[in-house]
Motif scaffolding. Structure first.
Motif, mmCIF file in Angstrom:
data_model
loop_
_atom_site.group_PDB
_atom_site.id
_atom_site.type_symbol
_atom_site.label_atom_id
_atom_site.label_comp_id
_atom_site.label_asym_id
_atom_site.label_seq_id
_atom_site.Cartn_x
_atom_site.Cartn_y
_atom_site.Cartn_z
ATOM 1 N N ASN A 9 0.832 -1.122 0.061
ATOM 2 C CA ASN A 9 -0.158 -0.088 -0.038
ATOM 3 C C ASN A 9 1.082 1.209 -0.058
ATOM 4 O O ASN A 9 1.540 1.628 1.076
ATOM 5 N N LYS A 11 0.068 4.222 -0.242
ATOM 6 C CA LYS A 11 -0.498 5.386 0.562
ATOM 7 C C LYS A 11 -0.309 6.610 -0.488
ATOM 8 O O LYS A 11 -0.310 6.544 -1.600
ATOM 9 N N HIS A 95 -9.812 0.831 4.603
ATOM 10 C CA HIS A 95 -8.348 1.038 5.479
ATOM 11 C C HIS A 95 -8.636 2.253 6.441
ATOM 12 O O HIS A 95 -9.605 3.087 6.477
ATOM 13 N N GLU A 167 -5.518 -5.308 10.150
ATOM 14 C CA GLU A 167 -4.607 -4.124 10.642
ATOM 15 C C GLU A 167 -5.021 -3.462 12.042
ATOM 16 O O GLU A 167 -5.756 -2.537 11.919
ATOM 17 N N ILE A 172 -0.063 0.382 12.774
ATOM 18 C CA ILE A 172 0.140 1.021 11.309
ATOM 19 C C ILE A 172 1.060 2.313 11.472
ATOM 20 O O ILE A 172 0.687 3.099 12.309
ATOM 21 N N GLY A 173 2.209 1.998 10.543
ATOM 22 C CA GLY A 173 3.127 3.290 10.774
ATOM 23 C C GLY A 173 3.872 3.561 11.940
ATOM 24 O O GLY A 173 4.564 4.503 11.973
ATOM 25 N N SER A 213 3.340 -2.248 10.287
ATOM 26 C CA SER A 213 4.775 -2.416 10.421
ATOM 27 C C SER A 213 5.098 -3.796 10.211
ATOM 28 O O SER A 213 6.098 -4.172 10.920
ATOM 29 N N GLY A 234 2.584 -1.273 4.193
ATOM 30 C CA GLY A 234 2.791 0.135 3.800
ATOM 31 C C GLY A 234 4.298 0.491 3.784
ATOM 32 O O GLY A 234 4.720 0.334 2.828
ATOM 33 N N GLY A 235 4.822 1.104 4.640
ATOM 34 C CA GLY A 235 6.035 1.629 4.524
ATOM 35 C C GLY A 235 7.161 0.831 4.038
ATOM 36 O O GLY A 235 7.712 1.195 3.020
HETATM 37 P P1 PGA Z 1 2.601 0.089 7.643
HETATM 38 O O1 PGA Z 1 1.184 0.120 7.106
HETATM 39 O O2 PGA Z 1 3.077 -1.122 6.951
HETATM 40 O O3 PGA Z 1 3.329 1.356 7.235
HETATM 41 O O4 PGA Z 1 2.642 -0.060 8.812
HETATM 42 C C1 PGA Z 1 0.237 -0.854 6.788
HETATM 43 C C2 PGA Z 1 -1.083 -0.363 6.114
HETATM 44 O O5 PGA Z 1 -1.487 0.837 6.608
HETATM 45 O O6 PGA Z 1 -1.594 -0.950 5.386
#
Ligand code: PGA
Length: 251
Positions: A9, A11, A95, A167, A172-173, A213, A234-235
């Motif tokens: 993702n 973003k 999301h 998630e 997340i993040g 993460s 994500g990241g």
């Molecule tokens: P992250 O994001 O891997 O940066 O934590 C995951 C997501 O939001 O799908």
């Protein structure tokens, strides 16, 4: 056996030049992967660019959201049919950032899921609890509600095409991954809800991804859990090397 899915993702990142660079570096690193579905989800404006780059490869294209109407006076929206036209096979729906910042609710998520399925897209349907909800011992209640409302009125044949992504919002993040056990526990719960509300066959065949993460360092432990069938990243999906090592977790 459930075929794993590793989805990136992106973003609100990556211009068209950056997207070209990323996909250009990613392709040679993942092109021998034939045991995992590899998906990338860029911003709307670079979907067509990425489509041209991944055509004929093992990378599939996803959008990060969609609207539920096919067309009409809905300024700023994009419909599932238009995403198919732009080369998408998948779409992320519900999301937590959409739920937190852009007003998505269980009801609008339900409408989006129905519309995406009607357009033959594969939805990556996200659910997850906040830290507050986890600390108040409401994780199962929240996930159960998101699942039941999100899937309300969707026929079993279509539910089986949906990929669910668990998630936890607090992961997340934040660099804070759920432990393998915490993730497995919720994944098993999601499967039990599918078994109760749908059927054992659907529960056993539905792919449930973990997101929050995910990194090259923790993917193997997560994937070794019985009910974890992949990851929404994500990241770590913004760099070819880290995303590729997640995709190639199996060695
Ligand atoms: P992250 O994001 O891997 O940066 O934590 C995951 C997501 O939001 O799908």
């Amino acid at each position: 056996m459930r075929r794993p899915v590793i989805a990136g993702n992106w973003k609100l990142f990556k211009s068209s030049v950056e997207a070209r660079e990323l996909v250009g570096s990613l392709l040679p690193l993942v092109n021998r992967t034939d045991t995992v579905d590899v998906v990338v989800a860029p911003v709307f404006t670079v979907l067509a660019t990425v489509r041209d780059l991944v055509q004929g490869t093992n990378i599939r294209l996803a959008a990060q959201d969609c609207f539920w109407e096919e067309e009409g006076a809905f300024t700023g929206e994009v419909s599932p049919k238009m995403l198919v036209d732009a080369g998408c096979s998948h779409v992320i729906i519900g999301h937590s950032e959409r739920r937190q910042y852009f007003g998505d609710t269980d009801d609008t998520v339900n409408k989006k899921l129905k519309a995406a399925l009607a357009a033959d897209l594969i939805p990556l349907f996200c659910v997850g609890e906040t830290l507050e909800e986890r600390e108040a011992d409401k994780t199962f209640e929240v996930i159960g509600r998101q699942l039941k409302k999100g899937l309300a009125g969707i026929h079993d044949d279509l539910v089986s095409r949906i990929v669910i992504a668990y998630e936890p919002v607090w992961a997340i993040g934040t660099g804070k991954t759920a432990s393998n056990q915490q993730a497995q526990e919720v994944h098993a719960f999601i499967r039990s809800v599918l078994c109760e509300t749908r059927s054992r066959t659907i529960a056993e065949s539905t792919r449930i991804l973990y997101g929050g993460s995910v990194k090259p360092e923790n993917i193997r432990g997560l994937m070794s859990q019985t009910d974890i069938d992949g990851a929404l990243v994500g990241g770590a999906s913004l760099k070819a090397e880290s995303f590729a090592s997640i995709v190639n977790y199996g060695g």
